[in-house]
Structures are given as C-alpha cells and as structure tokens.
Design a protein around this motif. Structure first.
Motif, short mmCIF file in Angstrom:
data_model
loop_
_atom_site.label_atom_id
_atom_site.label_comp_id
_atom_site.label_asym_id
_atom_site.label_seq_id
_atom_site.Cartn_x
_atom_site.Cartn_y
_atom_site.Cartn_z
N ILE A 1 17.99 -1.65 15.98
CA ILE A 1 17.01 -0.58 15.79
C ILE A 1 15.99 -1.01 14.74
O ILE A 1 14.77 -0.82 14.88
N ALA A 2 16.49 -1.60 13.65
CA ALA A 2 15.59 -2.03 12.56
C ALA A 2 14.63 -3.11 13.02
O ALA A 2 13.48 -3.17 12.55
N ILE A 3 15.06 -3.97 13.93
CA ILE A 3 14.20 -5.04 14.42
C ILE A 3 13.10 -4.49 15.33
O ILE A 3 11.95 -4.91 15.27
N VAL A 4 13.48 -3.53 16.17
CA VAL A 4 12.57 -3.07 17.22
C VAL A 4 11.72 -1.87 16.78
O VAL A 4 10.59 -1.72 17.22
N MET A 5 12.25 -1.03 15.89
CA MET A 5 11.56 0.21 15.52
C MET A 5 11.30 0.25 14.02
O MET A 5 12.16 -0.14 13.22
N SER A 6 10.13 0.73 13.63
CA SER A 6 9.79 0.83 12.21
C SER A 6 8.92 2.05 11.98
O SER A 6 7.88 2.21 12.63
N HIS A 7 9.35 2.91 11.08
CA HIS A 7 8.61 4.14 10.79
C HIS A 7 8.87 4.54 9.35
O HIS A 7 9.97 4.30 8.82
N ASP A 8 7.89 5.13 8.71
CA ASP A 8 8.02 5.51 7.31
C ASP A 8 9.15 6.51 7.06
O ASP A 8 9.65 6.61 5.95
N ASN A 9 9.51 7.28 8.08
CA ASN A 9 10.56 8.27 7.92
C ASN A 9 11.89 7.81 8.51
O ASN A 9 12.77 8.63 8.80
N MET A 10 12.04 6.50 8.70
CA MET A 10 13.32 5.90 9.07
C MET A 10 13.75 4.98 7.93
O MET A 10 12.93 4.23 7.40
N VAL A 11 15.02 5.05 7.55
CA VAL A 11 15.52 4.22 6.46
C VAL A 11 15.33 2.75 6.80
O VAL A 11 15.62 2.30 7.91
N LYS A 12 14.82 1.99 5.83
CA LYS A 12 14.54 0.58 6.03
C LYS A 12 15.80 -0.25 5.88
O LYS A 12 16.50 -0.18 4.86
N MET B 1 27.66 -7.14 7.84
CA MET B 1 27.27 -6.34 6.69
C MET B 1 25.78 -6.04 6.77
O MET B 1 24.99 -6.90 7.15
N LEU B 2 25.41 -4.82 6.38
CA LEU B 2 24.02 -4.39 6.44
C LEU B 2 23.49 -4.07 5.04
O LEU B 2 24.23 -3.58 4.19
N MET B 3 22.20 -4.35 4.82
CA MET B 3 21.55 -4.10 3.53
C MET B 3 20.40 -3.13 3.72
O MET B 3 19.49 -3.38 4.51
N TYR B 4 20.44 -2.02 2.98
CA TYR B 4 19.45 -0.95 3.13
C TYR B 4 18.62 -0.77 1.87
O TYR B 4 19.04 -1.14 0.77
N GLU B 5 17.47 -0.12 2.06
CA GLU B 5 16.69 0.29 0.90
C GLU B 5 17.46 1.36 0.12
O GLU B 5 18.31 2.07 0.68
N VAL B 6 17.16 1.49 -1.16
CA VAL B 6 17.81 2.48 -2.01
C VAL B 6 16.98 3.76 -2.00
O VAL B 6 15.78 3.74 -2.26
N LEU B 7 17.63 4.89 -1.67
CA LEU B 7 16.99 6.20 -1.74
C LEU B 7 17.61 6.95 -2.91
O LEU B 7 18.77 7.37 -2.85
N PRO B 8 16.86 7.15 -4.00
CA PRO B 8 17.44 7.62 -5.26
C PRO B 8 17.97 9.04 -5.25
O PRO B 8 18.81 9.38 -6.09
N ASN B 9 17.55 9.87 -4.30
CA ASN B 9 17.99 11.27 -4.30
C ASN B 9 19.16 11.54 -3.37
O ASN B 9 19.50 12.69 -3.11
N GLY B 10 19.78 10.47 -2.86
CA GLY B 10 20.98 10.66 -2.04
C GLY B 10 20.68 11.30 -0.70
O GLY B 10 19.58 11.20 -0.16
N ASN B 11 21.68 11.98 -0.14
CA ASN B 11 21.49 12.60 1.17
C ASN B 11 21.30 14.11 1.06
O ASN B 11 21.62 14.74 0.05
N LEU B 12 20.78 14.69 2.12
CA LEU B 12 20.45 16.11 2.14
C LEU B 12 21.68 16.98 1.95
O LEU B 12 21.61 18.03 1.28
N SER B 13 22.80 16.57 2.50
CA SER B 13 24.02 17.37 2.39
C SER B 13 24.41 17.61 0.94
O SER B 13 24.85 18.71 0.56
N GLU B 14 24.24 16.58 0.10
CA GLU B 14 24.58 16.72 -1.32
C GLU B 14 23.73 17.79 -1.99
O GLU B 14 24.20 18.52 -2.87
N HIS B 15 22.48 17.92 -1.55
CA HIS B 15 21.57 18.89 -2.16
C HIS B 15 21.78 20.30 -1.63
O HIS B 15 21.40 21.28 -2.28
N LEU B 16 22.39 20.41 -0.45
CA LEU B 16 22.65 21.73 0.11
C LEU B 16 24.07 22.23 -0.16
O LEU B 16 24.28 23.44 -0.31
#
Length: 353
Positions: free
Chosen positions: A115-126, A138-153
């Motif tokens: 998916i990462a190779i074929v699709m790229s969008h600002d609202n998809m995790v890099k 093993m996969l390496m992702y960008e860091v999102l500092p605010n965690g996931n939505l579930s934690e905030h809800l």
C-alpha cells in the motif's frame, strides 16, 4: 593419494550441505511476495515506485540501539514497537515476536508495505521502510506524537483532557479524505477493512492520518460473485458484509459512520458490543425516540450548536444505512464535512493530493 581416495574426497565434498542463511532466504521470499502484491494492487498502471526503503536487520538493530528496552513504546501479542532513528529521521519500528514464519502476519505486513509503495496521501500514515530479512517483515512508520484517536476518546488522555469539537470535526474530515483517496485513486477501489479509532493517528495539531492497512484489498466494482472472509473490528464491521461476505467500498463507509458516532457520543463501540449492545442500534433507537441529545458527549454539547450536532449525526446515519446501496460515497461525505468546517471557519490546513 590414489584414485579411489581422491574420488571419495570429491564425493564427500559434493555431499556437504550448503551453509543455510535464513536472512537471505527470508529476504528473497518476502521480497517476491511484496512484488506480487505491489503488481496486483497497481492493477497494471504505471504509477512509478514509492519511496519505501529496504533496510537490513543490522540497520534495524543499530537504529533501535540493539532493541534497547528504554526505546520500547508499545507492544502486542505479535510485536514490540520501538522508537528508532534512521539517519536523521525518527521512526517507530514494529519488531515481530515470532521466531517462526506466521503466514497471516507476513501477509498483513507485506500488504501494508505494498500500500505504501502504490498509494500516497497526506492523510495516510507514512511507511518509511521495511526489513525483509526476518521471518515476519518489520515495518518502519512515521511518528505521530498525539497517539491514536481511541486514547483521546476512551483512554487516560480522555480522562484528563477531552478532545474538542473542532478537532473531532477535523479528524472526521481527514479520515474521510484518506478513504476517498483509497476508493478512487486507482482503477479499482482499495477497501481498507479496518477503520476504527485505533487506526486513526493524530499529529500535534490534531490532523488525522489513517493507519493499519494490513487487511486492505483491491476489489472489482459490481462483482458480487467473490466472497471475502470477514475482516475488521467487531462493532465497526458492516452487517451486510458479515451476512453476504460481499465486499464493496460501502463497507468502509459503514465503518466510518460508526467512527463518526464514536466521535459524536464519546462511546466505545468495542466495549459496548462486549456488553451486548451495538452503538449503531442504540443511537438509531435514541433518534427514533427523539432522545438523541442524551447520547451526545458532554464536550460536544458544550461547544457545538444543535444544528451542527444534527448535521453531523445525519451524515453518520446515512453512512450506517442497512443496505450499502443506500450509503453515500466517501467523496460525497468529504464534501459534506468540508461544508460543515467552512461554516465553522476552521482553516483547511492540510494539502490533499
């Protein structure tokens, strides 16, 4: 040495087993599967290679300081997640716990990579890179500092600081953009099949990015002959999909509708289902009894107007219609949510490709 001895020595040499290098074998096997997935997903289009880099196991060990426990930021039954530094870039790395190949996890991780190779969008995790030298890549992702939505809800963050209405509306819009892109960027729609609040990650400005593409598949529109084993998170999965095993992009629309209700009510669909109640059924019943306001999260009630709440609820209800044919497309949902944000004068800061 006579001729017989030389012959015996040559035969013994020929019968020696070659040195087994599992990392090399995993690399070629996993790389072949990844290429097959990439070709299938691109559907014959010449879209060019993505920016995914392939790292060695040695690179990953160095990046994680030999898998330093102090860098461990999360774990599950399948993997540990470490903070790591690759060059001057900070990432997170999912390190598998399995010592033997796990076909399910291999398929999920390589699907994410394709998916990462074929699709790229600002609202998809890099996804920045992968390592193919382990039994499970093993996969390496960008860091999102605010965690996931579930934690905030629903998590510890929610108990100390409730997510604001404007941020909830932004999160819904950003997630809708990602799904709209997945459904329309290629000749055939790519269905996520894993939309839920744990799959929505947040940056420090509460811009949302969709993650967890391991169950994503490319489908042929209108094809009702193929049956797809049901995948997804209980409480979010389209009941029509469960009943028929026919997969369409409207399955994602249903899951997104549940996510919208979660944002609106602050209630956890997974926890509710474990208690024998379905968020969609409970909300629809409340609407029919004219008791919808009783279900709305207190933070939303304080900050949103009654009109905004009704607008948002109406979009969500169309998304969770019983029949997929009655649900809107993600493009239509994006338009409606953008209009809502425009009415609130919320800046459209993200660039959408």
């Amino acid at each position: 040495m006579d001729q017989a001895q030389r012959r015996n020595k040559m035969e013994n040499k020929n019968h020696r087993k070659p040195k087994f290098d599992p990392r090399k074998e995993y690399f070629f096997k996993n790389g072949g599967i990844l290429l097959e997935k990439q070709l299938a997903l691109s559907q014959g289009l010449d879209i060019g290679p993505g920016q995914l880099k392939v790292f060695s196991h040695k690179d990953v060990r160095k990046a994680t300081n030999q898998f330093d426990p102090d860098l461990l930021v999360g774990s599950s039954t399948h993997r540990n997640v470490y903070k790591a530094t690759i060059g001057d870039r900070e990432v997170v790395v999912g390190v598998p716990l399995q010592r033997e190949p796990n076909p399910t996890m291999i398929d999920r991780n390589l699907t994410e990579a394709s998916i990462a190779i074929v699709m790229s969008h600002d609202n998809m995790v890099k996804l920045y890179g992968c390592c193919l030298e382990t039994c499970v890549p093993m996969l390496m992702y960008e860091v999102l500092p605010n965690g996931n939505l579930s934690e905030h809800l629903h998590g510890d963050i929610a108990s100390s600081s409730r997510i604001k209405w404007a941020d909830r509306l932004r999160v819904a819009t950003d997630t809708a953009y990602a799904l709209s892109y997945m459904h329309n960027a290629l000749r055939k729609p790519v269905v996520h099949r894993g939309v839920h609040s744990l799959s929505v990650l947040l940056d420090n400005l509460f811009h949302a990015k969709l993650a967890n593409f391991g169950y994503s598949v490319s489908i042929t529109p209108g094809d009702t002959s193929q049956r797809w084993p049901v995948q997804g998170t209980p409480g979010y999965v389209d009941p029509e999909y469960i009943q028929t095993q026919v997969l369409t992009d409207k399955c994602d629309v249903y899951s997104f509708g549940v996510l919208m209700l979660e944002l609106l009510t602050g209630r956890n669909p997974i926890r509710m289902l474990r208690g024998g109640r379905d968020l969609v059924d409970v909300f629809v019943s409340a609407v029919e009894k004219n008791d919808m306001i009783k279900m709305i999260d207190s933070e939303v009630l304080e900050q949103a107007s009654r009109h905004e709440i009704q607008q948002f609820a109406q979009i969500a209800l169309t998304c969770v219609a019983k029949k997929g044919a009655e649900r809107p497309t993600m493009i239509e949902i994006v338009v409606q949510l953008r209009q809502m944000r425009a009415q609130l004068n919320i800046p459209q800061l993200m660039k959408h490709k």
